[in-house]
Design an enzyme around this catalytic site. Structure first.
Site, PDB file in Angstrom:
ATOM      1  N   HIS A  18     -24.357  -0.158   9.677  1.00  0.00           N
ATOM      2  CA  HIS A  18     -24.742  -1.319   8.860  1.00  0.00           C
ATOM      3  C   HIS A  18     -24.263  -2.610   9.533  1.00  0.00           C
ATOM      4  O   HIS A  18     -24.997  -3.603   9.589  1.00  0.00           O
ATOM      5  CB  HIS A  18     -24.082  -1.269   7.471  1.00  0.00           C
ATOM      6  CG  HIS A  18     -24.510  -0.138   6.585  1.00  0.00           C
ATOM      7  ND1 HIS A  18     -23.620   0.727   5.994  1.00  0.00           N
ATOM      8  CD2 HIS A  18     -25.749   0.249   6.163  1.00  0.00           C
ATOM      9  CE1 HIS A  18     -24.274   1.594   5.239  1.00  0.00           C
ATOM     10  NE2 HIS A  18     -25.561   1.344   5.329  1.00  0.00           N
TER      11      HIS A  18
ATOM     12  N   LYS B  33     -27.821   6.589  -7.490  1.00  0.00           N
ATOM     13  CA  LYS B  33     -27.092   7.496  -6.601  1.00  0.00           C
ATOM     14  C   LYS B  33     -25.720   7.750  -7.207  1.00  0.00           C
ATOM     15  O   LYS B  33     -25.216   6.907  -7.955  1.00  0.00           O
ATOM     16  CB  LYS B  33     -26.835   6.822  -5.244  1.00  0.00           C
ATOM     17  CG  LYS B  33     -28.037   6.582  -4.378  1.00  0.00           C
ATOM     18  CD  LYS B  33     -27.594   5.929  -3.072  1.00  0.00           C
ATOM     19  CE  LYS B  33     -28.767   5.772  -2.112  1.00  0.00           C
ATOM     20  NZ  LYS B  33     -28.362   5.164  -0.847  1.00  0.00           N
TER      21      LYS B  33
ATOM     22  N   ARG C 145     -33.373   4.323  10.837  1.00  0.00           N
ATOM     23  CA  ARG C 145     -32.698   5.234  11.768  1.00  0.00           C
ATOM     24  C   ARG C 145     -33.650   6.246  12.376  1.00  0.00           C
ATOM     25  O   ARG C 145     -33.637   6.501  13.554  1.00  0.00           O
ATOM     26  CB  ARG C 145     -31.568   5.980  11.045  1.00  0.00           C
ATOM     27  CG  ARG C 145     -30.344   5.143  10.849  1.00  0.00           C
ATOM     28  CD  ARG C 145     -29.482   5.693   9.778  1.00  0.00           C
ATOM     29  NE  ARG C 145     -30.170   5.641   8.503  1.00  0.00           N
ATOM     30  CZ  ARG C 145     -29.626   5.943   7.345  1.00  0.00           C
ATOM     31  NH1 ARG C 145     -28.403   6.375   7.296  1.00  0.00           N
ATOM     32  NH2 ARG C 145     -30.312   5.846   6.224  1.00  0.00           N
TER      33      ARG C 145
ATOM     34  N   SER D 164     -23.761   6.545   5.272  1.00  0.00           N
ATOM     35  CA  SER D 164     -22.594   6.511   4.377  1.00  0.00           C
ATOM     36  C   SER D 164     -22.322   7.915   3.829  1.00  0.00           C
ATOM     37  O   SER D 164     -21.168   8.310   3.674  1.00  0.00           O
ATOM     38  CB  SER D 164     -22.846   5.558   3.212  1.00  0.00           C
ATOM     39  OG  SER D 164     -23.036   4.250   3.681  1.00  0.00           O
TER      40      SER D 164
HETATM   41  P1  ADP Z   1     -29.789   1.962   0.382  1.00  0.00           P
HETATM   42  O1  ADP Z   1     -29.290   2.761  -0.782  1.00  0.00           O
HETATM   43  O2  ADP Z   1     -30.337   0.619   0.009  1.00  0.00           O
HETATM   44  O3  ADP Z   1     -30.684   2.709   1.343  1.00  0.00           O
HETATM   45  P2  ADP Z   1     -27.693   2.016   2.376  1.00  0.00           P
HETATM   46  O4  ADP Z   1     -26.363   1.367   2.223  1.00  0.00           O
HETATM   47  O5  ADP Z   1     -27.709   3.492   2.544  1.00  0.00           O
HETATM   48  O6  ADP Z   1     -28.455   1.536   1.102  1.00  0.00           O
HETATM   49  O7  ADP Z   1     -28.502   1.357   3.572  1.00  0.00           O
HETATM   50  C1  ADP Z   1     -28.879   0.016   3.590  1.00  0.00           C
HETATM   51  C2  ADP Z   1     -29.881  -0.195   4.723  1.00  0.00           C
HETATM   52  O8  ADP Z   1     -29.225   0.019   5.973  1.00  0.00           O
HETATM   53  C3  ADP Z   1     -31.080   0.755   4.708  1.00  0.00           C
HETATM   54  O9  ADP Z   1     -32.219   0.050   5.166  1.00  0.00           O
HETATM   55  C4  ADP Z   1     -30.693   1.828   5.703  1.00  0.00           C
HETATM   56  O10 ADP Z   1     -31.840   2.437   6.279  1.00  0.00           O
HETATM   57  C5  ADP Z   1     -29.926   0.991   6.735  1.00  0.00           C
HETATM   58  N1  ADP Z   1     -28.959   1.787   7.484  1.00  0.00           N
HETATM   59  C6  ADP Z   1     -28.119   2.722   7.017  1.00  0.00           C
HETATM   60  N2  ADP Z   1     -27.379   3.267   8.002  1.00  0.00           N
HETATM   61  C7  ADP Z   1     -27.772   2.646   9.155  1.00  0.00           C
HETATM   62  C8  ADP Z   1     -27.424   2.789  10.541  1.00  0.00           C
HETATM   63  N3  ADP Z   1     -26.545   3.697  10.939  1.00  0.00           N
HETATM   64  N4  ADP Z   1     -28.017   1.972  11.432  1.00  0.00           N
HETATM   65  C9  ADP Z   1     -28.953   1.081  11.025  1.00  0.00           C
HETATM   66  N5  ADP Z   1     -29.359   0.903   9.746  1.00  0.00           N
HETATM   67  C10 ADP Z   1     -28.781   1.682   8.817  1.00  0.00           C
END
Ligand code: ADP
Length: 161
Positions: free
Chosen positions: A17, A41, A90, A128
Site C-alpha cells: 500500500h 470484512k 496486484r 493485509s
Molecule cells: P479494500 O478492502 O478497499 O480492497 P485494501 O486495504 O485491501 O482495501 O486495499 C486497498 C487498495 O490497495 C486496493 O486497490 C488493493 O488492490 C490495493 N493493494 C493491496 N495490496 C497491494 C499491494 N501489495 N500492492 C499494490 N496495491 C495493493
C-alpha cells in the site's frame, strides 16, 4: 492542485500500500490515504487503530495525508476536493473487483477519475490478510510491513491467546 484519494481497509497497511501511495504522490500534489470505516470484512484492527498505524507509517511523507470515512467513496472524494481515486492492482484476481468498482464510481460521479497503479513486482503477493495470517501463526512479517505494525500485530495476537 490535484488531490488524489487512496481509499482502503488498510487492516493493517502494508509496504505494498505504501509503495502505491508513494508512487501516487509523485504524480499528484496530495494523496489522502483514507481508512474506510465500515468494510464488509472481519477486521483485526479498529478504525482508530488502522488510522493511527497509517498515520505513523506516513509521518515523514508530507504529501501523504491520512483520514477515515464512513460514506460512499466518491462522496468522500467530493467532500475533500479530490478528483482522482487511486487503487492498486496486484494480479488478475484483483481486476474483476477493481473494474466493477471503478465503473460503479464512474456511474455515480463521472467527474472523478479512477487511476490504478500496477503493483511493484516485489509486492504482487502481498496483502493485509496474508500479513495477518503469518503474524497470527507467529511468523516474521518484518519485511512486509513497517516496524511499528510488526509490534501492533504482536500485541494483538499476544492479547488474544
Ligand atoms: P479494500 O478492502 O478497499 O480492497 P485494501 O486495504 O485491501 O482495501 O486495499 C486497498 C487498495 O490497495 C486496493 O486497490 C488493493 O488492490 C490495493 N493493494 C493491496 N495490496 C497491494 C499491494 N501489495 N500492492 C499494490 N496495491 C495493493
Amino acid at each position: 492542485m490535484t488531490i488524489a484519494l487512496y481509499p482502503g481497509t488498510f487492516d493493517p497497511v502494508t509496504n505494498g500500500h505504501l509503495d502505491t501511495a508513494m508512487r501516487a504522490s509523485r504524480l499528484f500534489d496530495t494523496v489522502v490515504m483514507a481508512v474506510f470505516d465500515l468494510p464488509n470484512k472481519n477486521l483485526l484492527f479498529s478504525t482508530a487503530e488502522r488510522e493511527e498505524l497509517l498515520r505513523e507509517a506516513t509521518r515523514d511523507t508530507p504529501r501523504i495525508r491520512v483520514m477515515s470515512y464512513s460514506m460512499l467513496t466518491v462522496q468522500f472524494a467530493r467532500e475533500i476536493g479530490a478528483n482522482v481515486i487511486v487503487r492498486g492492482l496486484r494480479a488478475a484476481s484483483d481486476f474483476e473487483n477493481e473494474f466493477q468498482m471503478a465503473q460503479i464510481n464512474q456511474t455515480i460521479d463521472p467527474g472523478i477519475e479512477v487511476v490504478v497503479f500496477m503493483a511493484s513486482r516485489q509486492y504482487t503477493f502481498l496483502s493485509s490478510s496474508t500479513v495477518r495470517e503469518i503474524a497470527y501463526l507467529g511468523g516474521d512479517v518484518s519485511g512486509l510491513v513497517p516496524a511499528h505494525i510488526v509490534t501492533a500485530l504482536e500485541q494483538k495476537f499476544t492479547r488474544r491467546t
